[in-house]
Design an enzyme around this catalytic site. Sequence first.
Site, PDB file in Angstrom:
ATOM      1  N   GLN A 173       0.852  -1.184   0.000  1.00 53.00           N
ATOM      2  CA  GLN A 173       0.000   0.000   0.000  1.00 53.00           C
ATOM      3  C   GLN A 173       0.893   1.242   0.000  1.00 53.00           C
ATOM      4  O   GLN A 173       1.836   1.329   0.790  1.00 53.00           O
ATOM      5  CB  GLN A 173      -0.908   0.006   1.231  1.00 53.00           C
ATOM      6  CG  GLN A 173      -1.889  -1.149   1.286  1.00 53.00           C
ATOM      7  CD  GLN A 173      -3.040  -1.002   0.297  1.00 53.00           C
ATOM      8  OE1 GLN A 173      -3.240   0.057  -0.286  1.00 53.00           O
ATOM      9  NE2 GLN A 173      -3.786  -2.074   0.094  1.00 53.00           N
ATOM     10  N   TYR A 233      -7.455 -12.108  -2.592  1.00 55.15           N
ATOM     11  CA  TYR A 233      -6.451 -11.080  -2.925  1.00 55.15           C
ATOM     12  C   TYR A 233      -5.687 -10.646  -1.669  1.00 55.15           C
ATOM     13  O   TYR A 233      -5.532  -9.461  -1.388  1.00 55.15           O
ATOM     14  CB  TYR A 233      -7.095  -9.849  -3.575  1.00 55.15           C
ATOM     15  CG  TYR A 233      -8.056 -10.127  -4.692  1.00 55.15           C
ATOM     16  CD1 TYR A 233      -7.613 -10.334  -5.993  1.00 55.15           C
ATOM     17  CD2 TYR A 233      -9.428 -10.174  -4.460  1.00 55.15           C
ATOM     18  CE1 TYR A 233      -8.504 -10.574  -7.032  1.00 55.15           C
ATOM     19  CE2 TYR A 233     -10.325 -10.421  -5.490  1.00 55.15           C
ATOM     20  CZ  TYR A 233      -9.858 -10.626  -6.773  1.00 55.15           C
ATOM     21  OH  TYR A 233     -10.748 -10.866  -7.794  1.00 55.15           O
ATOM     22  N   ASN A 235      -1.368  -8.061   4.378  1.00 55.71           N
ATOM     23  CA  ASN A 235      -1.567  -6.730   4.948  1.00 55.71           C
ATOM     24  C   ASN A 235      -2.765  -6.689   5.898  1.00 55.71           C
ATOM     25  O   ASN A 235      -2.642  -6.294   7.063  1.00 55.71           O
ATOM     26  CB  ASN A 235      -1.753  -5.724   3.812  1.00 55.71           C
ATOM     27  CG  ASN A 235      -1.971  -4.311   4.289  1.00 55.71           C
ATOM     28  OD1 ASN A 235      -1.142  -3.760   4.988  1.00 55.71           O
ATOM     29  ND2 ASN A 235      -3.096  -3.713   3.911  1.00 55.71           N
ATOM     30  N   GLU A 247      -4.303 -16.043  -2.642  1.00 53.88           N
ATOM     31  CA  GLU A 247      -3.516 -15.116  -3.458  1.00 53.88           C
ATOM     32  C   GLU A 247      -2.874 -15.934  -4.569  1.00 53.88           C
ATOM     33  O   GLU A 247      -2.416 -17.050  -4.337  1.00 53.88           O
ATOM     34  CB  GLU A 247      -2.444 -14.431  -2.598  1.00 53.88           C
ATOM     35  CG  GLU A 247      -1.397 -13.649  -3.349  1.00 53.88           C
ATOM     36  CD  GLU A 247      -1.982 -12.507  -4.160  1.00 53.88           C
ATOM     37  OE1 GLU A 247      -1.626 -12.407  -5.353  1.00 53.88           O
ATOM     38  OE2 GLU A 247      -2.789 -11.734  -3.611  1.00 53.88           O
ATOM     39  N   ASP A 300     -10.367  -7.435  -1.703  1.00 56.71           N
ATOM     40  CA  ASP A 300      -9.635  -6.211  -2.029  1.00 56.71           C
ATOM     41  C   ASP A 300      -9.105  -6.376  -3.449  1.00 56.71           C
ATOM     42  O   ASP A 300      -7.902  -6.554  -3.666  1.00 56.71           O
ATOM     43  CB  ASP A 300      -8.494  -6.005  -1.026  1.00 56.71           C
ATOM     44  CG  ASP A 300      -7.741  -4.699  -1.252  1.00 56.71           C
ATOM     45  OD1 ASP A 300      -8.171  -3.896  -2.100  1.00 56.71           O
ATOM     46  OD2 ASP A 300      -6.703  -4.495  -0.587  1.00 56.71           O
ATOM     47  N   CYS A 323     -10.209   0.152  -4.935  1.00 53.69           N
ATOM     48  CA  CYS A 323      -9.443   1.296  -5.420  1.00 53.69           C
ATOM     49  C   CYS A 323     -10.102   1.923  -6.641  1.00 53.69           C
ATOM     50  O   CYS A 323      -9.519   2.802  -7.270  1.00 53.69           O
ATOM     51  CB  CYS A 323      -8.004   0.887  -5.744  1.00 53.69           C
ATOM     52  SG  CYS A 323      -7.876  -0.397  -7.019  1.00 53.69           S
ATOM     53  N   GLU A 357     -10.030   5.534  -2.724  1.00 59.69           N
ATOM     54  CA  GLU A 357     -10.193   4.188  -2.152  1.00 59.69           C
ATOM     55  C   GLU A 357     -11.454   4.192  -1.298  1.00 59.69           C
ATOM     56  O   GLU A 357     -11.690   5.136  -0.526  1.00 59.69           O
ATOM     57  CB  GLU A 357      -8.981   3.836  -1.291  1.00 59.69           C
ATOM     58  CG  GLU A 357      -8.855   2.383  -0.963  1.00 59.69           C
ATOM     59  CD  GLU A 357      -7.781   1.668  -1.794  1.00 59.69           C
ATOM     60  OE1 GLU A 357      -7.598   0.475  -1.593  1.00 59.69           O
ATOM     61  OE2 GLU A 357      -7.136   2.337  -2.624  1.00 59.69           O
TER      62      GLU A 357
END
Length: 365
Positions: A186, A214, A219, A235, A297, A322, A356
């Site tokens: 990020q 994702y 994070n 992922e 995400d 996003c 975002e």
Amino acid sequence: MLPNDFQPARYQALLNEKTRRCTELFAPFTELQPSVHDSPQDAFRMRAEFRIWHDGDDLFYAMFDKDNPKEPLRIDSYPFGSPTIQRLMPALRTAIIDKPVLRERLFQIEFLTSTTEEALVTLIYHKALSDDWEASARALAKTLHCRIIGRSRKQKVVLNGSSISETLNINDSSYHYRYYEQGFTQPNAAINIKMIEWVSQHLGDTSRDLIELYCGLGNFTLPLSQKFRRVLATEVAKSSVHAAHENIALNNIENIAIARLNAAETAQALRGERAFKRLAALPQTLGEYDFAAILVDPPRAGLDEDSLRLAQSINTIAYISCNPDTLARDLEPLTQTHTIDAWAVFDQFPYTHHTECGVILSKRP
């Protein structure tokens, strides 16, 4: 993000406009007003990349305006960059400008930094990297107190490490991460913390499980694991899966399992439509999970049809986006099965039109 975009006096007006646009975009789906999370107005970007422009004996950092893409804009200072980026930029230019082995055919420089003031600098060349280059670059890394990687066509030279350490303080706890060169992180650390805390506020404290699509390097995964019995995070990128495993071990967390699947494959596996050998190493079978919530995400393209169907089958959805336009598109089917409980605007990219957003949805009775 060009330096002439730096307009602190207009910051609040720009954020208000982003919020207004998103509120109009989501009006068909909710009457709720968003929580709005502002960014530091300078020194917020933890990573940046610049072209290097050569002009006789001079060289300088350059960026390009999309309206005039062939004319380099000289960058002597970058107020958006983290304090570490702002420290390194002039020092690095001064250190290499008079060293032919370091400056010749230098094409691009990338900076990756952390709030712990570590830095990784990637020097990208249009030439082969020699032993002389390596010796000079090692001395440079020592002088600048950073890690350096050299790249050229079919060549990568890692001098003193390919990652940096980050520590994020989230909900009064510290989480430790390794950030790798060319891996996704990020860009705005302050907003990243606010996003994680907002999602954590609306999810969890349950004896049931979370599924995350994702997940990247973990994070969100690491802090949210404290709110659930178990987490299954997926992922597709091998490098991100490797980093996620490393970060889980770094934090001594034992209730997270990582599966190397893309979002569509995850949905197909959970529906029993496909079997994947990559799931054999999971500590539980898919049937042993009891998912109370899903976190997605996705990239700017939003969710595919399989992921939408999976999300609609789970009680609580946390959607971080996003791209408000694709989020609004995906809310159309999602609000047929769920209602919006809360939503938020996160100013991840100040002084730009990019926004975002986060949405929390719960299944209709």
